[in-house]
Design an enzyme around this catalytic site. Sequence first.
Site, mmCIF file in Angstrom:
data_model
loop_
_atom_site.group_PDB
_atom_site.id
_atom_site.type_symbol
_atom_site.label_atom_id
_atom_site.label_comp_id
_atom_site.label_asym_id
_atom_site.label_seq_id
_atom_site.Cartn_x
_atom_site.Cartn_y
_atom_site.Cartn_z
ATOM 1 N NE ARG A 158 29.006 25.901 96.726
ATOM 2 C CZ ARG A 158 28.516 26.628 97.730
ATOM 3 N NH1 ARG A 158 28.767 26.285 98.981
ATOM 4 N NH2 ARG A 158 27.762 27.687 97.497
ATOM 5 N NE ARG A 165 23.572 35.465 103.118
ATOM 6 C CZ ARG A 165 23.205 34.178 103.103
ATOM 7 N NH1 ARG A 165 22.324 33.743 103.988
ATOM 8 N NH2 ARG A 165 23.680 33.363 102.195
ATOM 9 C CE1 TYR A 224 32.483 32.761 96.549
ATOM 10 C CE2 TYR A 224 34.112 31.777 98.000
ATOM 11 C CZ TYR A 224 32.965 32.510 97.823
ATOM 12 O OH TYR A 224 32.284 33.005 98.898
ATOM 13 C CG HIS A 252 23.049 36.844 92.612
ATOM 14 N ND1 HIS A 252 23.224 35.591 92.069
ATOM 15 C CD2 HIS A 252 23.828 36.874 93.733
ATOM 16 C CE1 HIS A 252 24.063 34.894 92.813
ATOM 17 N NE2 HIS A 252 24.438 35.642 93.834
ATOM 18 N NE ARG A 262 28.700 37.488 98.475
ATOM 19 C CZ ARG A 262 27.851 37.749 99.452
ATOM 20 N NH1 ARG A 262 28.089 38.779 100.250
ATOM 21 N NH2 ARG A 262 26.778 37.001 99.643
ATOM 22 C CG HIS A 297 30.468 30.692 93.584
ATOM 23 N ND1 HIS A 297 30.448 31.798 92.778
ATOM 24 C CD2 HIS A 297 29.535 30.920 94.540
ATOM 25 C CE1 HIS A 297 29.551 32.660 93.216
ATOM 26 N NE2 HIS A 297 28.987 32.157 94.295
#
Length: 320
Positions: free
Chosen positions: A203, A48, A107, A78, A18, A231
Amino acid sequence: REAAVNPEVKAIKTTLYRLAKDSKVVSALIAAARNGKKVTVVIELLARFDEESNIVWSKKMADAGVNVITGVEGLKIHSKVTHISAKYGDIAVISTGNFHEGNARAYTDFLEFTACKSVVNDVARVFDFIEKPYLPVHFKELIVSPNNMRSKLTALINQEIRNHQHGLPAHILCKLNHITDEQIVKQLYEAAAAGVKVDLLVRGNCSLVSNQPQLGGNMRINAIIDRYLEHSRILIFANGADIAHPEIVEVDGSHHDYLVFFGSADWMPRNLDHRIEVYAPVYDRELKAEAKMIVEYGMKDDRNLFRSQEELYKQYSNDN
């Protein structure tokens, strides 16, 4: 940015999942390419909510001379890793979160910078695997999916069960986003039922129910709901040592020290089987203690702690 302008740096490789709208990370990578450094960027086009942004950045980087790799067929990339080749020694970065300036403000994530040769060499092998996924790659230090992550996690959990059976301290202490993988869930139940202390800070989605009689009170599952999105993924295994008093233990001539890993993967089928993910070991004792403190403080939190497992189990028991 420092690597982009440092004359000793020869090459930079990084994965991007991202990116911020005004990404200073991309600006630095483009500057590095224009400064004559060999820059390779692996960018996931199927991230996404960020597909369009990642496509735009891919084109800008390619136009600037960056070698852009847009993924591996059948595997979402990822992992969050960087490899910097330099004249006097290479450096690697392994992160629990994205190289994204916006996320960094919202985060909780952690990065490890390391010059440990065995870890750095493994990070280089991750990029070899991404660039040539048809070639076999073996990792000495990193835990990588889909290569060895599932089998390694299985081995680590089973080792805690064996240690407990042999009278050694046994404890699993982890911080994750999600735990939904059926095989991992089953193994964690087996560990708790066998007497292993299992403390989990989860979480989001969690398929475990901790308050079951057969678990003997050995499993605790908490979550932190607070200002920042939790995160980071941190894995701690006692490995025969007492995590509460973590001096290295010697038993029958063998040294026991607790193990710490952290990285990008949750314990979900997609992360373990269908993505390229990376966990890295932490060896420095101060950093290990800091990682342990973070998870332990999360388990002790009495202000932002969320615990629903007991009530859910009571409701399930009453309904059935």
